[in-house]
Write an enzyme that holds these catalytic residues in place. Structure first.
Site, PDB file in Angstrom:
ATOM      1  N   HIS A 196      79.528 -20.098  65.508  1.00 41.94           N
ATOM      2  CA  HIS A 196      80.427 -19.331  64.595  1.00 41.94           C
ATOM      3  C   HIS A 196      80.798 -18.097  65.028  1.00 41.94           C
ATOM      4  O   HIS A 196      79.935 -17.075  64.985  1.00 41.94           O
ATOM      5  CB  HIS A 196      79.779 -19.452  63.240  1.00 41.94           C
ATOM      6  CG  HIS A 196      79.643 -20.880  62.620  1.00 41.94           C
ATOM      7  ND1 HIS A 196      80.138 -21.460  61.820  1.00 41.94           N
ATOM      8  CD2 HIS A 196      78.448 -21.474  62.704  1.00 41.94           C
ATOM      9  CE1 HIS A 196      79.764 -22.511  61.146  1.00 41.94           C
ATOM     10  NE2 HIS A 196      78.462 -22.550  62.102  1.00 41.94           N
ATOM     11  N   PHE A 197      82.025 -18.051  65.811  1.00 42.19           N
ATOM     12  CA  PHE A 197      82.303 -16.839  66.411  1.00 42.19           C
ATOM     13  C   PHE A 197      83.323 -15.854  65.608  1.00 42.19           C
ATOM     14  O   PHE A 197      83.608 -14.756  66.162  1.00 42.19           O
ATOM     15  CB  PHE A 197      82.871 -17.057  67.756  1.00 42.19           C
ATOM     16  CG  PHE A 197      81.855 -17.400  68.952  1.00 42.19           C
ATOM     17  CD1 PHE A 197      80.556 -17.430  68.597  1.00 42.19           C
ATOM     18  CD2 PHE A 197      82.174 -17.674  70.140  1.00 42.19           C
ATOM     19  CE1 PHE A 197      79.540 -17.462  69.535  1.00 42.19           C
ATOM     20  CE2 PHE A 197      81.406 -17.837  71.138  1.00 42.19           C
ATOM     21  CZ  PHE A 197      80.022 -17.999  70.978  1.00 42.19           C
ATOM     22  N   ASN A 254      85.241 -23.206  60.132  1.00 42.72           N
ATOM     23  CA  ASN A 254      85.274 -22.253  58.867  1.00 42.72           C
ATOM     24  C   ASN A 254      85.179 -20.670  59.200  1.00 42.72           C
ATOM     25  O   ASN A 254      84.537 -19.824  58.691  1.00 42.72           O
ATOM     26  CB  ASN A 254      84.005 -22.677  58.093  1.00 42.72           C
ATOM     27  CG  ASN A 254      82.835 -22.144  59.065  1.00 42.72           C
ATOM     28  OD1 ASN A 254      82.814 -22.439  60.079  1.00 42.72           O
ATOM     29  ND2 ASN A 254      81.548 -21.764  58.397  1.00 42.72           N
ATOM     30  N   ASN A 295      70.965 -21.860  56.601  1.00 43.69           N
ATOM     31  CA  ASN A 295      71.242 -23.064  55.848  1.00 43.69           C
ATOM     32  C   ASN A 295      71.610 -24.316  57.018  1.00 43.69           C
ATOM     33  O   ASN A 295      72.662 -23.947  57.627  1.00 43.69           O
ATOM     34  CB  ASN A 295      72.704 -23.105  54.976  1.00 43.69           C
ATOM     35  CG  ASN A 295      72.384 -22.140  53.783  1.00 43.69           C
ATOM     36  OD1 ASN A 295      71.364 -21.542  53.676  1.00 43.69           O
ATOM     37  ND2 ASN A 295      73.826 -21.522  53.645  1.00 43.69           N
ATOM     38  N   ASP A 325      73.877 -22.778  66.560  1.00 41.20           N
ATOM     39  CA  ASP A 325      74.391 -22.448  65.261  1.00 41.20           C
ATOM     40  C   ASP A 325      74.473 -21.043  65.040  1.00 41.20           C
ATOM     41  O   ASP A 325      74.170 -20.355  63.893  1.00 41.20           O
ATOM     42  CB  ASP A 325      73.668 -22.943  64.155  1.00 41.20           C
ATOM     43  CG  ASP A 325      74.296 -23.121  62.728  1.00 41.20           C
ATOM     44  OD1 ASP A 325      75.439 -22.904  62.820  1.00 41.20           O
ATOM     45  OD2 ASP A 325      73.780 -23.190  61.598  1.00 41.20           O
ATOM     46  N   HIS A 345      76.236 -12.124  61.090  1.00 44.57           N
ATOM     47  CA  HIS A 345      76.745 -11.181  59.873  1.00 44.57           C
ATOM     48  C   HIS A 345      76.194  -9.816  60.459  1.00 44.57           C
ATOM     49  O   HIS A 345      75.138  -9.547  61.094  1.00 44.57           O
ATOM     50  CB  HIS A 345      75.948 -11.816  58.558  1.00 44.57           C
ATOM     51  CG  HIS A 345      76.293 -13.047  58.341  1.00 44.57           C
ATOM     52  ND1 HIS A 345      77.423 -13.390  57.788  1.00 44.57           N
ATOM     53  CD2 HIS A 345      75.609 -14.313  58.307  1.00 44.57           C
ATOM     54  CE1 HIS A 345      77.503 -14.704  57.560  1.00 44.57           C
ATOM     55  NE2 HIS A 345      76.293 -15.184  57.959  1.00 44.57           N
ATOM     56  N   GLY A 357      72.704 -17.386  57.986  1.00 44.00           N
ATOM     57  CA  GLY A 357      73.297 -17.354  59.433  1.00 44.00           C
ATOM     58  C   GLY A 357      72.724 -16.225  60.036  1.00 44.00           C
ATOM     59  O   GLY A 357      72.415 -15.095  59.622  1.00 44.00           O
TER      60      GLY A 357
END
Length: 445
Positions: free
Chosen positions: A62-63, A94, A283, A310, A314, A329
């Site tokens: 997730h970049f 997402n 998660n 994954d 943040h 995350g």
């Protein structure tokens, strides 16, 4: 582009380690063996008996671009990935806006073409109401379809049983799923809120996002895949119980149902919440030592097919909230391979198995063209690793935009010294000598 000759390497490929040299020209591996420089302008790199491996293909990151760029961007995180020996990534849908139309998906591809250091593809996002768009996706140009069957943001939770079955029945895309049962999680969360209020202890996370929630969702997805014949890939297994849903009876290339495990579920357990707190809030949740042991067993006996990160950064401020407000995350692409080599030093996994699970198998599973192996005619996505060069993760050597890592303070025995992206030296001993431009990967489907 001048030719590059990597000399004196321990070449790790297809279950063997051989001493030799690799010649790269125009981004391609052109010769493997005992090689002398062919021309005077050949750049020679002495590997000094370090491991030469195909770059890691990370099938889940997730970049955060577009829309969440205060956390990360394609440019910052792909650069960190290159420092970590990840040469290709597959990014999730997402973002803001979510990649749930062809137009929005292609906007992400256009941005990666401009800014990504590493090679790239993106998952298309499924929702309860975008089947028509799903059926437009070209499987030769897009990694696959991502369905959140639990734990999503916005409208990406796909929770209508009829819709899910219709998607499974009609798409010929590889379907990757996040499996956690929302009803179970909501029930567990209500019980925790009733007991603790907003300040729930972080140690409750694996009880709220429980093993039962994971197994219930995973088993339903697999049952549906068997019913419909869909090609299913289950992301980030976190429980021992789930591993028994998968098989090692046939070769990976023939499997219709496959599984992934992530670095954090192989490294941490619930005992680490006391020290790490919300920094290891993911998660699905990091669970027990029994779960971790079961994941390792399934990884090594080939019920679990690939290792991924994954990677989901943040900011510090976001993570330093009470449990109910801290997002799940964390950043992992820069340190994943070195963490795996640390596990190798501890006798958990062979170097050959690391390469199989991080490079060969993702290439086979996603049917990626000409990557994931050290073979003549393949793209020169290569990594040199010194197995005996200890270093410690500190804030000063972290390349993530968020500026922190769950591995801070950890000393790794191995160090990535060189990363090549399509034959270009992108990373060398802590520096980035060339601004590489990754390529959009294609698929042999």
């Amino acid at each position: 582009m001048h030719p590059t000759l990597i000399k004196n390497a321990r070449i790790v490929n297809e279950g063997t380690i051989t001493q030799g040299d690799v010649l790269i020209n125009n981004g391609i591996i052109v010769e493997i063996g005992s090689i002398s420089a062919k021309t005077g302008d050949t750049k020679i790199i002495d590997a000094d008996d370090h491991y030469l491996i195909p770059g890691m293909i990370d099938d889940q990151v997730h970049f955060r671009e577009p829309g969440l760029t205060h956390k990360a961007t394609i440019e910052t995180e792909s650069r960190a990935a290159v420092a970590g020996g990840i040469t290709t990534f597959i990014e999730m849908p997402n973002t803001v806006p979510q990649a749930t139309t062809i137009e929005l998906l292609e906007e992400k591809f256009a941005r990666a073409k401009e800014t990504s250091w590493a090679n790239y593809s993106f998952m298309f996002g499924g929702t309860n109401d975008n089947l028509a768009e799903i059926l437009k996706v070209d499987p030769k140009k897009v990694a696959g379809l991502k369905l959140f069957l639990g734990s999503s943001t916005g409208n990406m939770l796909v929770d209508d049983p009829q819709t899910i079955e219709e998607i499974f029945s009609k798409t010929n895309l590889l379907i990757s799923v996040h499996c956690e049962d929302e009803e179970t999680i909501r029930k567990n969360m209500k019980a925790a809120l009733d007991k603790y209020g907003e300040d729930i202890p972080i140690a409750e996370h694996p009880n709220i996002r429980s093993a039962e929630a994971c197994y219930l969702s995973s088993s339903k997805a697999i049952e549906l895949a068997k019913k419909t014949g869909a090609r299913l890939h289950v992301f980030h297994l976190s429980t021992e119980k789930e591993t028994h849903l998968f098989s090692n009876k046939i070769p990976l290339s023939e499997k219709k149902i496959t599984a992934e495990v992530c670095i954090h579920h192989l490294w941490f357990t619930d005992a680490d919440y006391a020290e790490k707190g919300t920094r290891i809030k993911w998660n699905p949740a990091v669970k027990t030592q029994k779960d971790k042991d079961g994941l390792w067993k399934a990884l090594l006996d080939d019920r679990i097919d690939v290792i991924a990160t994954d990677h989901a950064p943040h900011t510090n401020d976001e993570k330093n909230n009470v449990y109910t407000k801290a997002p799940s995350g964390g950043p992992l692409v820069q340190h994943a391979l070195e963490a795996l080599f640390e596990m190798h030093h501890k006798g958990k996994i062979s170097v050959e198995k690391i390469v199989q699970k991080t490079a060969h198998n993702p290439a086979v599973l996603f049917q990626i063209e000409k990557r994931g192996y050290i073979k003549e005619g393949y793209k020169a996505d290569l990594v040199l690793i010194d197995p005996n060069a200890p270093w410690t993760v500190t804030k000063e050597n972290i390349d993530y935009k968020c500026g922190w890592s769950p591995f801070e303070g950890t000393t790794f025995k191995s160090r990535i010294t060189h990363t090549f992206i399509n034959g270009v030296l992108a990373y060398e001993n802590g520096k980035f000598p060339n601004r590489t431009r990754g390529e959009r990967i294609t698929f042999n489907r």
